[in-house]
Design a protein around this motif. Structure first.
Motif, PDB file in Angstrom:
ATOM      1  N   SER A  27     -15.544  -2.936 -10.356  1.00  0.00           N
ATOM      2  CA  SER A  27     -14.230  -2.293 -10.387  1.00  0.00           C
ATOM      3  C   SER A  27     -13.768  -2.068  -8.951  1.00  0.00           C
ATOM      4  O   SER A  27     -14.568  -2.127  -8.005  1.00  0.00           O
ATOM      5  CB  SER A  27     -14.307  -0.947 -11.108  1.00  0.00           C
ATOM      6  N   TYR A  28     -12.493  -1.792  -8.782  1.00  0.00           N
ATOM      7  CA  TYR A  28     -11.986  -1.496  -7.442  1.00  0.00           C
ATOM      8  C   TYR A  28     -12.688  -0.274  -6.858  1.00  0.00           C
ATOM      9  O   TYR A  28     -12.995  -0.243  -5.664  1.00  0.00           O
ATOM     10  CB  TYR A  28     -10.482  -1.274  -7.472  1.00  0.00           C
ATOM     11  N   GLN A  29     -12.960   0.725  -7.684  1.00  0.00           N
ATOM     12  CA  GLN A  29     -13.640   1.929  -7.183  1.00  0.00           C
ATOM     13  C   GLN A  29     -15.053   1.601  -6.710  1.00  0.00           C
ATOM     14  O   GLN A  29     -15.517   2.133  -5.701  1.00  0.00           O
ATOM     15  CB  GLN A  29     -13.676   3.023  -8.252  1.00  0.00           C
ATOM     16  N   GLU A  30     -15.743   0.729  -7.416  1.00  0.00           N
ATOM     17  CA  GLU A  30     -17.087   0.327  -6.984  1.00  0.00           C
ATOM     18  C   GLU A  30     -17.029  -0.435  -5.658  1.00  0.00           C
ATOM     19  O   GLU A  30     -17.924  -0.288  -4.815  1.00  0.00           O
ATOM     20  CB  GLU A  30     -17.761  -0.518  -8.061  1.00  0.00           C
ATOM     21  N   ILE A  32     -14.772   0.130  -3.308  1.00  0.00           N
ATOM     22  CA  ILE A  32     -14.534   1.190  -2.323  1.00  0.00           C
ATOM     23  C   ILE A  32     -15.828   1.934  -2.010  1.00  0.00           C
ATOM     24  O   ILE A  32     -16.145   2.187  -0.844  1.00  0.00           O
ATOM     25  CB  ILE A  32     -13.454   2.171  -2.830  1.00  0.00           C
ATOM     26  N   ASP A  33     -16.577   2.265  -3.044  1.00  0.00           N
ATOM     27  CA  ASP A  33     -17.803   3.050  -2.867  1.00  0.00           C
ATOM     28  C   ASP A  33     -18.890   2.298  -2.101  1.00  0.00           C
ATOM     29  O   ASP A  33     -19.807   2.923  -1.567  1.00  0.00           O
ATOM     30  CB  ASP A  33     -18.368   3.476  -4.229  1.00  0.00           C
ATOM     31  N   SER A  38     -11.262   2.126   2.102  1.00  0.00           N
ATOM     32  CA  SER A  38     -11.064   3.484   1.595  1.00  0.00           C
ATOM     33  C   SER A  38      -9.903   3.643   0.616  1.00  0.00           C
ATOM     34  O   SER A  38      -9.648   4.743   0.148  1.00  0.00           O
ATOM     35  CB  SER A  38     -10.869   4.458   2.765  1.00  0.00           C
ATOM     36  N   SER A  39      -9.204   2.554   0.290  1.00  0.00           N
ATOM     37  CA  SER A  39      -8.099   2.711  -0.655  1.00  0.00           C
ATOM     38  C   SER A  39      -8.036   1.550  -1.644  1.00  0.00           C
ATOM     39  O   SER A  39      -8.358   0.408  -1.319  1.00  0.00           O
ATOM     40  CB  SER A  39      -6.759   2.818   0.081  1.00  0.00           C
ATOM     41  N   LYS A  40      -7.596   1.871  -2.863  1.00  0.00           N
ATOM     42  CA  LYS A  40      -7.460   0.837  -3.895  1.00  0.00           C
ATOM     43  C   LYS A  40      -6.371  -0.160  -3.526  1.00  0.00           C
ATOM     44  O   LYS A  40      -6.459  -1.331  -3.879  1.00  0.00           O
ATOM     45  CB  LYS A  40      -7.169   1.471  -5.256  1.00  0.00           C
ATOM     46  N   HIS A  65      -8.542  -5.161 -13.817  1.00  0.00           N
ATOM     47  CA  HIS A  65      -9.855  -4.881 -13.247  1.00  0.00           C
ATOM     48  C   HIS A  65     -10.958  -5.561 -14.059  1.00  0.00           C
ATOM     49  O   HIS A  65     -10.939  -5.543 -15.275  1.00  0.00           O
ATOM     50  CB  HIS A  65     -10.125  -3.376 -13.208  1.00  0.00           C
TER      51      HIS A  65
END
Length: 79
Positions: A27-30, A32-33, A38-40, A65
């Motif tokens: 996912s986009y959050q993964e 970033i993590d 730092s941003s989607k 996603h």
């Protein structure tokens, strides 16, 4: 075809590694993590460039996603 910058390459390398490990796209959050992004918005911009450069592909017109895959990478999921 747009040239990839270091952020694009970092995201691409993470996606490839993630797909090889899990059998599906992160996912986009993964992303970033696990990267220095730092941003989607930045992730989406880079992922769109990866599509434009033919490094990612999808059958989903909306490119939602996890609805993408690394071109020419064959992965078998372990269940």
């Amino acid at each position: 075809m747009a040239k990839l910058n270091s952020t694009d390459k970092q995201i691409y390398d993470f996606i490839v590694g993630y797909v090889l490990l899990h059998g599906y796209a992160p996912s986009y959050q993964e992303i970033i993590d696990n990267t220095q992004v730092s941003s989607k918005c930045t992730v989406k911009y880079s992922v769109d460039k990866l599509f434009e450069n033919g490094l990612l592909e999808t059958d989903d017109e909306l490119k939602t996603h996890r609805a993408y895959r690394v071109k020419e990478l064959i992965v078998r999921r372990r269940d």
